[in-house]
Design an enzyme around this catalytic site. Sequence first.
Site, PDB file in Angstrom:
ATOM      1  N   HIS A  63      -4.543  -6.422   5.058  1.00  0.00           N
ATOM      2  CA  HIS A  63      -3.718  -6.268   4.123  1.00  0.00           C
ATOM      3  C   HIS A  63      -3.434  -7.500   3.481  1.00  0.00           C
ATOM      4  O   HIS A  63      -3.438  -8.824   4.152  1.00  0.00           O
ATOM      5  CB  HIS A  63      -2.416  -5.737   4.759  1.00  0.00           C
TER       6      HIS A  63
HETATM    7  P1  AMP Z   1       1.420  -9.477   9.193  1.00  0.00           P
HETATM    8  O1  AMP Z   1       0.520  -8.453  10.020  1.00  0.00           O
HETATM    9  O2  AMP Z   1       1.761 -10.825   9.986  1.00  0.00           O
HETATM   10  O3  AMP Z   1       0.496  -9.958   7.848  1.00  0.00           O
HETATM   11  O4  AMP Z   1       2.538  -8.850   8.615  1.00  0.00           O
HETATM   12  C1  AMP Z   1       2.786  -7.381   8.586  1.00  0.00           C
HETATM   13  C2  AMP Z   1       3.562  -6.959   7.345  1.00  0.00           C
HETATM   14  O5  AMP Z   1       3.859  -5.588   7.256  1.00  0.00           O
HETATM   15  C3  AMP Z   1       4.908  -7.664   7.125  1.00  0.00           C
HETATM   16  O6  AMP Z   1       5.269  -8.411   6.140  1.00  0.00           O
HETATM   17  C4  AMP Z   1       6.162  -6.669   7.666  1.00  0.00           C
HETATM   18  O7  AMP Z   1       7.407  -6.678   6.933  1.00  0.00           O
HETATM   19  C5  AMP Z   1       5.345  -5.348   7.102  1.00  0.00           C
HETATM   20  N1  AMP Z   1       5.479  -3.874   7.663  1.00  0.00           N
HETATM   21  C6  AMP Z   1       5.930  -3.724   9.110  1.00  0.00           C
HETATM   22  N2  AMP Z   1       5.843  -2.292   9.262  1.00  0.00           N
HETATM   23  C7  AMP Z   1       5.666  -1.831   7.909  1.00  0.00           C
HETATM   24  C8  AMP Z   1       5.688  -0.489   7.355  1.00  0.00           C
HETATM   25  N3  AMP Z   1       5.812   0.608   8.172  1.00  0.00           N
HETATM   26  N4  AMP Z   1       5.329  -0.335   5.903  1.00  0.00           N
HETATM   27  C9  AMP Z   1       5.272  -1.318   5.210  1.00  0.00           C
HETATM   28  N5  AMP Z   1       5.380  -2.747   5.571  1.00  0.00           N
HETATM   29  C10 AMP Z   1       5.506  -2.875   6.860  1.00  0.00           C
END
Ligand code: AMP
Length: 186
Positions: A100
């Site tokens: 992502h």
């Molecule tokens: P990272 O893996 O550190 O790049 O971050 C994961 C991102 O996903 C974080 O910014 C969270 O706030 C976000 N996040 C966690 N769960 C969800 C979800 N169910 N839908 C959308 N975003 C999410």
Amino acid sequence: MTSCGKDWAVGLIAAIKDSKNHVISSDIAVVIPDKYPKAKHHYLVLPKGDIPDIFHLKLSNLPMLQELYLLAQNVIEVKRCHMDDFQIGFHAQPSMQRLHLHVISKDFVSDCLKTKKHWASFNTELFLPYQDAYARLEMEGCIKPLAKERVQELGGSELICNQCEFVAKNMPDLKRHLYDHWMEKQ
Ligand code: AMP
Ligand code: ZN
């Protein structure tokens, strides 16, 4: 149960399956709002294909990365914002599965921004700008994780403002300061 046994880590895969979450999409990628936004605008761009994270990227994924970046630019346009006010990149140490790309406004004004680690993940080497990730993949053929000790060290970095020289004493101090910057711009 996933291979790493962490159900929360696959939350993004569940989120992109529901088209109600799609801000925009293309044949190969989707944009969803970050559920815990760390700034006024915070979106995630994910490929539909099953790529777990940056460490699984190969040279053949370069065109897909370009598509992610195109969608990142598109969502900024759709929201009638300006590229200069955003940073676009990957977390060098991601926690959630499915590659992502973060698209986040530089104000960092949000109740969800709580910890030093949150701040460091966007404002130190723990944030890998898209262009750097692309260049590294193109030159080296893969992206390798940072050493554990380096990740820990960066997570405890000084809280330096991203818009001036100010060094905050703690997170509440930084959050007040960031809010003042944001207010000045309104
Ligand atoms: P990272 O893996 O550190 O790049 O971050 C994961 C991102 O996903 C974080 O910014 C969270 O706030 C976000 N996040 C966690 N769960 C969800 C979800 N169910 N839908 C959308 N975003 C999410
Ligand atoms: Zn400042």
